[in-house]
Each structure stands twice: as structure tokens, then as C-alpha cells.
Motif scaffolding. Structure first.
Motif, short mmCIF file in Angstrom:
data_model
loop_
_atom_site.label_atom_id
_atom_site.label_comp_id
_atom_site.label_asym_id
_atom_site.label_seq_id
_atom_site.Cartn_x
_atom_site.Cartn_y
_atom_site.Cartn_z
N ALA A 296 7.53 11.89 13.65
CA ALA A 296 6.72 10.74 14.05
C ALA A 296 7.12 9.48 13.30
N LEU A 297 7.44 9.61 12.03
CA LEU A 297 7.76 8.44 11.21
C LEU A 297 9.26 8.18 11.13
N GLU A 298 10.03 8.87 11.99
CA GLU A 298 11.47 8.63 12.09
C GLU A 298 11.88 8.57 13.56
N PRO A 299 11.36 7.59 14.30
CA PRO A 299 11.69 7.51 15.73
C PRO A 299 13.18 7.27 15.93
N ARG A 300 13.72 7.84 17.00
CA ARG A 300 15.15 7.79 17.23
C ARG A 300 15.51 6.81 18.35
N PRO A 301 16.69 6.21 18.25
CA PRO A 301 17.07 5.22 19.26
C PRO A 301 17.27 5.80 20.65
N PRO B 59 11.30 -1.36 11.45
CA PRO B 59 12.08 -2.57 11.77
C PRO B 59 13.42 -2.28 12.44
N ASP B 60 13.99 -1.10 12.20
CA ASP B 60 15.31 -0.79 12.76
C ASP B 60 15.23 -0.05 14.10
N TRP B 61 14.02 0.19 14.60
CA TRP B 61 13.86 0.91 15.87
C TRP B 61 13.51 -0.09 16.97
N GLU B 62 14.29 -0.05 18.04
CA GLU B 62 13.98 -0.86 19.22
C GLU B 62 13.48 0.08 20.32
N PRO B 63 12.17 0.24 20.44
CA PRO B 63 11.66 1.22 21.41
C PRO B 63 11.99 0.82 22.85
N ASP B 64 12.45 1.81 23.60
CA ASP B 64 12.79 1.63 25.01
C ASP B 64 11.64 2.25 25.82
N ILE B 65 10.76 1.40 26.33
CA ILE B 65 9.53 1.87 26.96
C ILE B 65 9.42 1.33 28.38
N ASP B 66 9.12 2.22 29.31
CA ASP B 66 8.76 1.84 30.68
C ASP B 66 7.25 1.90 30.81
N CYS C 187 24.12 -0.06 26.33
CA CYS C 187 24.03 -0.22 27.77
C CYS C 187 23.06 0.82 28.32
N ASP C 188 21.94 0.35 28.86
CA ASP C 188 20.91 1.25 29.40
C ASP C 188 20.54 2.35 28.42
N GLY C 189 20.35 1.97 27.16
CA GLY C 189 19.88 2.91 26.15
C GLY C 189 20.96 3.73 25.48
N ARG C 190 22.21 3.60 25.93
CA ARG C 190 23.31 4.36 25.32
C ARG C 190 24.15 3.42 24.46
N ARG C 191 24.52 3.88 23.28
CA ARG C 191 25.20 3.03 22.30
C ARG C 191 26.67 3.42 22.15
N HIS C 192 27.51 2.40 21.97
CA HIS C 192 28.95 2.62 21.86
C HIS C 192 29.51 1.66 20.81
N THR C 193 30.40 2.17 19.95
CA THR C 193 31.06 1.35 18.96
C THR C 193 32.18 0.55 19.62
N VAL C 194 32.31 -0.73 19.26
CA VAL C 194 33.36 -1.57 19.84
C VAL C 194 34.17 -2.22 18.72
N ALA C 195 35.44 -2.48 19.01
CA ALA C 195 36.38 -3.09 18.07
C ALA C 195 37.44 -3.82 18.88
N PRO C 196 38.31 -4.59 18.24
CA PRO C 196 39.35 -5.28 18.99
C PRO C 196 40.14 -4.33 19.89
N GLY C 197 40.30 -4.71 21.14
CA GLY C 197 40.97 -3.87 22.13
C GLY C 197 40.02 -3.10 23.02
N THR C 198 38.72 -3.12 22.71
CA THR C 198 37.73 -2.44 23.55
C THR C 198 37.46 -3.26 24.81
N VAL C 199 37.48 -2.58 25.95
CA VAL C 199 37.12 -3.20 27.23
C VAL C 199 35.90 -2.47 27.78
N ALA C 200 34.88 -3.21 28.17
CA ALA C 200 33.66 -2.61 28.71
C ALA C 200 33.32 -3.28 30.03
#
Length: 657
Positions: free
Chosen positions: A395-400, A429-436, A62-75
Motif C-alpha cells: 500500500a505504501l509502495e505504489p508501482r508505476p 511524490p515519485d508516483w504518477e497514478p494512472d486512474i480512469d 506511452c500509455d502507461g508503459r515506460r521505455h529508456t531513450v538515448a541518442p539514436g532512439t526513434v519512437a
């Protein structure tokens, strides 16, 4: 009573996953299923929405912040929060969603500074690295460099971890052309103008946190080669033989500055590889009536093996990337136009003696094209900044959690907004760049494009100095070409300086200072009795604060609107002072008169704070004249100056003719 049971057989495709509706709950509602390894399509909307996870495991962003979800999670998602749900498990992730419209909640969320903030995320703000084939003129300064500088200043005042990064784009073909014209090596030419550019930025009070000189950075070449190896390793960037243009007499390979012709997109005259007018790329062989810069004979065509990227295969990837961050409609439309072609096989290496050769075996004498190179250069700048700050970025390990913000001219839009997202997808392949993306148009000079060859330019060093820099920054902000081409006219600049900044701003502040010296012994009075006009003026200052905050915020960033709000603040304060000054004499209105003066000081205090991103020296000088430290935090409310504070406005000089 309503009972609805999840039924996988009743799902249909929506938002990239399986969905079904639940009727009768009084809100929109439905079941959703995300298959293993899949994600919902990223989206934003004006409704408030709630997810309840009932089966499976995954990750919610959500807006660049990541959260783990499982049964019982409400967002719960506030209106306009970007969200995507990914299934990271081995079984279906099933959830129930409810959504509803609440106009008041949507309005509050749209204006929420907290929602628009970046939290603890590092924010890397890039201004396009200038080509070191000459110094910077006002056309350059008005766009990416002033924009990025003011953006970072505002973000820091709001607590963000933001940095301004740029440098010199040393390996441009235009550097080699300038070197030939000036009779020196490309390396010497790049080094000379890179230093000149850095000095001009300093005179503009723009001191980037990272200034990368690509030709002199010892680690740059090897890092670029490793990055390019990732591109070729993806299998999508590969050697392919295709048609190219060569000078008919010398046999020199023609691209960029060496060739011109009719743009295949808009038919206007363009140089090789990119059209400044319509923003579309060309591959040189598709130019109409190509002309070599080296001889009058028509260029000859021949076949040549180069590394090539089939860009047309990434239409969906670019479209999805554009849903992540801020993408102006003009950029999205360009991407739609370019990727609407049946094919766009883009060479990413070219024959040249100036540049960085790839590590891969291939045709001799080719270098990595400088525009794909720049996509690595941004990441290299982050790593270099990290080394100095101890952040450990690679440079070769961009972070989420990286937030990237780009400022550039429209003529660079294809590279930044279309090509680079594809290159990042292939390399990481595993990086989704968040760019304005923040795009500016051309800034004209007296109605025509800046031109160094015609000596039609105002160079930064010609006009910038300690006494002029704030006036220049204000004028460039107020006329910045954000969505349309605008114009620098020297007579108009002189008029703004004399009539607006000196004749209105400085005159109001000096007059207020003389009043305080005369009536209150040179110190700030306390407010006394308040009239409806006083409370209305205070409310108006609050509206101005909100408007400037919006104008400098990440969603609606506009220096032109911010400058207009600053001027409006001064105009209203000066008019208020003239009206209320009529009661300065009579003793029976003295309590009301000192309230009016206290409010004018509040306006001056507010001006000192909100002018800081645009006019940092003026901001510091005004704060000092009000007995305050240099503004470091963005105000959340309009504040009166503490009673008894020494005020030195009467003789203060903020602007000089």
C-alpha cells in the motif's frame, strides 16, 4: 535541399518544454529540448508522431508503459497514444519530432482493441466502498457495483489481469448516527450492515476479489496512520486553527450528517461537507443558515485546531493528473469549478469518538476524516489482494505499472477526482497514478430519490434471486444513470421482463430450438448455399459485435449502450428468422434454409458470449443449451456453431415472470 540545425536560442515554450519549428519537410516538424529533471506535458492527438533522440538521456512513457531513450532512439506514436518524455540525465535532452495527419490511421487507432488494452499491467477496479449504515437498494446497485463487476468480467474475457475491489466504509459518521438510532455501538452497526451488503452483492452475482472491512482489518489502522504521517510529513497537511460549528446546547462538533444548510456553490439544501446536487465541497462554516441535527438552536461558532490541506494550491497538479487517464467532462468541470476558488482550506481531521486517530501529536479526540482515509483504503485493498495472490503489492509502495479504475456516483466526484490525486501526490511524490474515472448520476425510484427514511426504496434482497438476477442486471444496465438521472419503475421492469426478455429473447431462442428439433434432429445444421441476405446478416452480426465491444471497452464504457446492442442483436435475429423461415418448407430452398438456421445459431452463440459481462447466468445457460462451455474469452469474430452440435434450446427456460 533543406538543412535545419538545432539552435537553443530559437526555442519557445510549448508543451511544457522548449520547442522550435522546422519548415518545408512536408509534415509538421520541430526541435524539442527537455531540461534535466523536466518533462513534456502529457498529451494525446489525432496525428501520427515520431521522435528522434539526438542528445541526452531520458524515459519515454506511452500509455502507461515506460521505455529508456538515448541518442539514436526513434519512437513512433500512433494517434491517440498518451505520451510524455522525461529527462533523467544531467544534460539537455534534445529530439526532433515529425507529425502528420492520416485519417484512416487515426480511425483504426481510435477503434483498436490493442491500443485500449492494458497488456500485462495489473488493473485494479474499485467500486466506492458502501457505508454500512444500511443495506443496498437498487439505486446503489445500478451504479458503481454493477458497473465495476461488468467492467472486470469484460476485461478478463479479453485477457486482462483485472480485479474488482471494494469493502465497507466503516468509519463514516453516518455509521455512528445509525448506531445511535438503533441503540448499539458503531462497531456492531458497521459489522452487521457490512455482512448484509456483502450478501446483497452476492445475490446480484457480484463477488469482489477483495472486500475490505476496515473496522475489522487488523493491519488497516496502522497502515492508515503511516499514510497520514506521509501527508503531514510533506509539510502541506498541518495543524491550523480555524472556525468550526458546534451544537448550541450540547456543544457537539458539527459536520457531515450532524448539520445542514444552504450550499455555498448552488444554494440548494445540503448536508455538511459535500453537496449531492452540484458536487461541491463545503467546510460547514460556509453553509447558509446552518441547522444542527441535535437541537433547534442556531449552531454556535468557535475556533478549533485541525489538520488542514490548502487544496487551492494544487490546481495545476489536478489538471495534469486529469490528462493521464479517462476523466469525464462532468468531473473535469467540477474540478475546474472547485479549484477556481481563491482558497479552499480543507480540514482532514475532525473531533469524533468513531474513527482512526492520527499518530501525530495534536488535539485530543480527533480522527482522520473518513474521506481522505478512503484514499489509503484503496491502496490497502491492493496490498490485501496481493497477499492472497502472492503479488507482493504494498500500500505504501505504489508501482508505476498499476492501472486504477474507479466507479462512483457523482456525489463522490470531488473526493475521488480532486482530493485523492492531491493526497497521492503528497504521500508519494515519485508516483504518477494512472486512474480512469467512471461516474454515474442518481438512479431514481418512480421519479424520486431513493429514501430509506421515507421507506421509498427497492432493496436488493426484495427483488434478487436465482431466477430474477439476470433480468434485474439487464434492466439496471439498460436504464443505468450514466450521464443523466434515470428511473426505476416497477411496472416498466415487469414489462421489460415479460415483453423483451421472455416475449422476445426467450421466444426466439425456444422457437429456434423447436425448428432445429423438427427439421434437423436436434443438432446444428451446416450452412449450405448463401444468399445476399445471409451474408448481409452475418455482416450485421459483426457490426453488433464491434458495437458491444466498444460499449464495454475502457474508453466508452456504457452498460446502457451494451444492453441496447444485446437487444438489437436479438431483435434482428428474430426478424431474420421470421423472414427466412418462409423458405423452410420447399425442398428446392432447403440448402438456403439451413444456412439461415445456421446463422441464427451463430447469432445465439454470439449472444451467449457478449451477454456474459451483463448477464452471466443467462450467458452460461444459453451456452450450455448450445452445447458449448461457459464463455471465457471475448469473441474476435462471429462463428457458426459446429455442425452436429446438440442443441437444447426448445425447452430451455432463461427467464421467469
Amino acid at each position: 535541399m533543406i538543412i535545419n540545425v538545432y539552435d537553443a536560442a530559437g526555442l519557445h515554450e510549448a508543451f511544457g518544454i522548449g520547442m522550435s519549428s522546422v519548415e518545408g519537410l512536408g509534415t509538421g516538424a520541430g526541435w524539442g529540448r527537455v531540461a534535466p529533471g523536466r518533462s513534456t506535458r502529457r498529451h494525446r492527438h489525432d496525428e501520427t508522431e515520431m521522435f528522434v533522440i539526438v542528445a541526452g538521456r531520458g524515459e519515454l512513457e506511452c500509455d502507461g508503459r515506460r521505455h529508456t531513450v538515448a541518442p539514436g532512439t526513434v519512437a513512433l506514436f500512433e494517434p491517440f497514444e498518451s505520451h510524455v518524455l522525461t529527462n533523467t540525465g544531467g544534460t539537455d535532452l534534445v529530439f526532433l519530432t515529425q507529425y502528420w495527419r492520416d485519417a484512416g490511421r487515426a480511425q483504426r487507432s481510435a477503434a483498436s482493441a490493442e491500443r485500449k488494452g492494458f497488456g500485462d499491467r495489473p488493473v485494479f477496479v474499485f467500486s466506492t466502498p458502501p457505508t454500512p449504515n444500511g443495506d443496498l437498494h437498487l439505486g446503489h446497485l445500478s451504479g458503481p457495483y454493477l458497473g465495476a463487476d461488468a467492467y472486470v468480467r469484460f476485461q478478463r474475457m479479453n485477457g486482462a489481469r483485472a480485479w474488482h475491489l471494494t469493502g465497507s466504509d466503516d468509519f463514516q459518521s453516518y455509521v455512528a448516527a445509525a448506531a445511535r438510532a438503533e441503540g448499539r455501538s458503531p462497531a456492531a452497526t458497521a459489522a452487521h450492515y457490512s455482512a448484509e451488503i456483502a450478501e446483497t452483492l452476492r445475490l446480484m452475482d457480484i463477488v469482489p476479489d477483495q472486500y475490505t472491512v476496515t473496522g475489522r482489518d487488523a493491519a488497516y489502522r496502522e497502515g492508515l496512520r503511516q499514510y497520514f504521517a506521509r501527508l503531514t510529513g510533506s509539510g502541506k497537511v498541518s495543524l491550523a486553527e480555524g472556525e468550526a460549528l458546534f451544537d448550541a446546547e450540547s456543544g457537539q462538533y458539527l459536520y457531515e450528517v450532524d448539520v445542514s444548510g444552504g450550499c455555498p456553490g448552488c444554494s440548494g439544501t445540503t448536508s455538511g461537507n459535500i453537496c449531492e446536487e452540484c458536487g461541491e465541497p463545503n467546510v460547514v462554516t460556509d453553509l447558509a443558515g446552518p441547522v444542527s441535527a441535535h437541537s433547534s438552536a442556531p449552531p454556535r461558532r468557535d475556533r478549533l485546531a485541525r489538520y488542514v490541506l490548502p487544496l487551492h494550491e494544487f490546481r495545476d497538479a489536478v489538471r495534469e493528473h486529469h490528462r493521464v487517464g479517462r476523466v469525464p467532462a462532468r468531473l473535469a468541470e467540477l474540478a475546474h469549478r472547485v479549484l477556481g476558488r481563491d482558497r479552499l482550506d480543507l480540514p482532514v481531521t475532525h473531533p469524533s469518538a468513531w474513527g482512526v486517530p492520527p499518530a501525530e501529536a495534536g488535539p485530543e479526540g480527533q480522527v482522520i476524516w473518513v474521506w481522505p482515509e478512503m484514499s489509503y483504503g484503496f491502496l490497502h485493498g491492493i496490498e490485501a489482494l496481493g497477499r492472497r495472490t502472492g503479488a507482493g503489492w504494498r500500500a505504501l509502495e505504489p508501482r508505476p505499472d498499476w492501472k486504477v479504475v474507479h466507479f462512483f456516483g457523482y456525489d463522490n466526484s470531488f473526493y475521488h477526482g480532486v482530493l485523492y490525486p492531491v493526497l497521492y501526490r503528497l504521500a508519494f511524490p515519485d508516483w504518477e497514478p494512472d486512474i480512469d474515472y467512471h461516474v454515474n448520476e442518481f438512479y431514481l425510484l418512480e421519479g424520486e430519490k431513493f429514501s430509506t427514511s421515507r421507506r421509498h426504496a427497492v432493496w436488493g434482497k426484495e427483488i434478487l434471486g436465482p431466477d430474477s438476477v439476470d433480468a434485474v442486471r439487464y434492466y439496471l444496465s439498460s436504464t443505468r444513470p450514466e450521464d443523466v438521472r434515470t428511473d426505476f419503475r416497477r411496472a416498466a421492469y415487469d414489462k421489460v421482463l415479460s415483453e423483451t426478455l421472455i416475449g422476445t429473447w426467450q421466444q426466439w431462442l425456444n422457437g429456434l430450438g423447436r425448428c432445429i428439433a423438427r427439421e434437423y434432429g436436434g443438432t446444428a445444421p451446416d450452412a449450405g448455399n448463401w444468399t445476399p441476405a445471409h451474408s448481409a446478416f452475418l455482416a450485421g452480426l459483426g457490426v453488433r459485435l464491434s458495437a458491444v465491444t466498444t460499449a464495454l471497452g475502457p474508453d466508452a464504457f456504457s452498460l446502457r449502450r451494451a444492453a441496447a446492442e444485446l437487444d438489437g442483436l436479438v431483435e434482428e435475429a428474430a426478424a431474420f428468422g421470421r423472414r427466412e423461415g418462409l423458405l423452410a418448407g420447399p425442398d428446392e430452398w432447403r440448402d438456403e434454409a439451413r444456412t439461415a438456421v445456421a446463422l441464427e445459431l451463430a447469432a445465439a452463440r454470439l449472444l451467449a458470449c457478449v451477454a456474459a459481462p451483463l448477464m452471466p447466468r443467462f450467458s452460461a445457460r444459453l451456452a450450455a443449451a448450445l452445447g458449448l462451455p461457459e464463455p471465457r474469452e471475448w469473441p474476435s469474430a462471429v462463428e457458426l456453431l459446429p455442425p452436429g452440435t446438440p442443441v437444447g434450446l426448445a425447452e430451455a427456460v432463461f427467464f421467469r415472470q
